[in-house]
Scaffold this active site. Structure first.
Site, short mmCIF file in Angstrom:
data_model
loop_
_atom_site.label_atom_id
_atom_site.label_comp_id
_atom_site.label_asym_id
_atom_site.label_seq_id
_atom_site.Cartn_x
_atom_site.Cartn_y
_atom_site.Cartn_z
N SER A 118 0.82 -1.20 0.00
CA SER A 118 0.00 0.00 0.00
C SER A 118 0.86 1.26 0.00
CB SER A 118 -0.90 0.00 1.24
OG SER A 118 -1.57 1.24 1.38
N TYR A 140 -2.54 5.70 -4.50
CA TYR A 140 -3.62 6.68 -4.46
C TYR A 140 -3.06 7.96 -5.05
CZ TYR A 140 -6.20 3.80 -1.05
OH TYR A 140 -6.88 2.78 -0.41
N THR A 166 -5.71 2.58 -7.25
CA THR A 166 -7.05 2.42 -6.68
C THR A 166 -7.90 3.61 -7.09
OG1 THR A 166 -6.22 1.11 -4.82
CG2 THR A 166 -8.35 2.20 -4.54
N LYS A 243 -7.68 -0.92 -9.82
CA LYS A 243 -8.44 -1.59 -8.75
C LYS A 243 -9.64 -0.74 -8.33
CE LYS A 243 -7.86 -3.46 -4.06
NZ LYS A 243 -8.79 -2.57 -3.32
N HIS A 267 -13.85 -2.59 -2.56
CA HIS A 267 -12.96 -2.16 -1.47
C HIS A 267 -13.27 -2.92 -0.18
CE1 HIS A 267 -9.94 1.19 -1.11
NE2 HIS A 267 -10.00 0.80 0.14
#
Length: 380
Positions: A118, A140, A166, A243, A267
């Site tokens: 992440s 992100y 994402t 995603k 999610h």
């Protein structure tokens, strides 16, 4: 929902992936457990993910003459993954164990599956890729476009094999457990890839507020559009995985812009409450994509039979999320290894019992919903 024995009360260790949940809940502080386990609002979508998977039945084949099963899969940046599985991106893993993402990466490497780091990792990408194995980097987009570009370059230079962007977080969902708990990160856990000066709010506990949600509202870009995705595609040499796609129309557009794979995901029930279960959109998304574009299923995977269900509905593979954190909380790297070993054993058993010699055979299985109607998708 599938019932499982409680390995704590029965005195045994977990013998299935799903059983790790009960042990993890006992070892984690209540607020951290809620942060890991919770969904948004009334958690309808969180529960729907499991119900949808549980109602899918598989029709096994017999007399196939298969002497064994081959579980190897081709995934972006991992052409010979040991399983059709990647570890999903999950933030702040040092919340559940001091070794955090490094331990998870080592376990994934040992299992031969990609680990998705992440952008909100509590350990830096360089220290994670140094653990070996295949690392995907989840992104992100930030309000500061230059900072976003810097993070992408950093992931490339660290040796990441794919970029996972994402796209389902225009804002963070209202996670009521975190609001009730006034959840904030402890001072020794922080996002390793963001400007330290911007992170103070993540540690500030406020009644009725989530410090993580406050920070993401401050840091994440708003109003992202297709042009932003196109620029990202042009900016990186890495395979691009998108995603958070549920609508086949969006999936088709993503593929047109050059994505290498799509992750069908709500999610994990943590964004729009009331969104459709991810698996219910899997086959429609697969049909909307060109053959070259992979499709992965995320949200609700709890065992090997779920992986087989996804394959039968046309998936290239799945992302495994919360169970990995359960294993990490219970026993660090060894706990994650045990979760992934159990998943491999469960998948192998499911493949053998369904008469499948390999993943292509799994994709030719017939799947039916609980009322006996054929489930859409898959190869018939």
């Amino acid at each position: 929902m599938t019932a499982v024995a409680d390995p704590v009360t029965t005195g045994s260790g977990p013998v299935s992936v799903a059983e790790f949940a009960a042990v993890a809940q006992r070892v984690l502080p209540a607020g951290i457990w809620d942060f890991v386990a919770g969904g948004s609002d009334t958690e309808l979508t969180l529960a729907a993910n499991r119900r949808a998977l549980d109602r899918i039945g598989l029709v096994p084949r017999v007399l196939t003459g298969s002497p064994g099963c081959d579980t190897r899969a081709e995934l972006p940046g991992a052409p010979a993954a040991a399983l059709p599985v990647a570890v999903a991106p999950m933030a702040y893993q040092r919340l559940v164990h001091p070794d955090g993402e490094r331990a998870t990466a080592r376990a994934a490497a040992a299992a031969g599956v990609p680990f998705t780091l992440s952008m909100l990792s509590s350990q830096p990408v360089e220290s994670v890729t140094a653990q070996g194995g295949v690392t995907w980097f989840q992104l992100y987009c930030l309000r500061d476009a230059g900072a976003t570009a810097d993070v992408v370059r950093r992931a490339e230079e660290a040796g990441c094999a794919a970029l996972v962007v994402t796209v389902d977080v225009p804002r963070m969902g209202r996670r009521l457990r975190d609001l009730r708990n006034g959840f904030a990160l402890p001072t020794d856990v922080a996002a390793a890839h963001l400007d330290p000066a911007s992170l103070r709010s993540t540690h500030e506990r406020r009644p009725g507020a989530s410090a993580v949600a406050v920070h993401t509202a401050e840091a994440f870009a708003v109003g992202l559009g297709w042009d932003d995705l196109a620029r990202l595609r042009e900016s990186t040499r890495l395979p691009l995985i998108v995603k958070g796609v549920l609508d086949p129309r969006d999936a088709a557009r993503v593929a047109e812009l050059g994505a290498d794979a799509v992750v069908v995901s709500n999610h994990g029930g943590r964004q729009l409450d009331g969104a459709v279960a991810s698996v219910d959109m899997l086959s429609a998304v697969r049909e909307a994509l060109p053959e070259r574009c992979g499709v992965l299923l995320d949200s609700g995977i709890r065992g090997g039979t779920d992986v087989l269900r996804a394959l039968a509905l046309g998936a290239s593979g799945v992302l495994l999320g919360r169970p990995v954190l359960w294993g990490l909380a219970v026993d660090g790297e060894a706990g994650v290894r045990r979760v992934l070993d159990l998943l491999a054993a469960e998948l192998l058993s499911a493949l053998e019992l369904s008469g499948c010699a390999d993943l292509d055979a799994a994709r030719r299985l017939t799947a039916r919903v609980a009322d006996g109607r054929p489930a859409p998708g898959g190869v018939r």
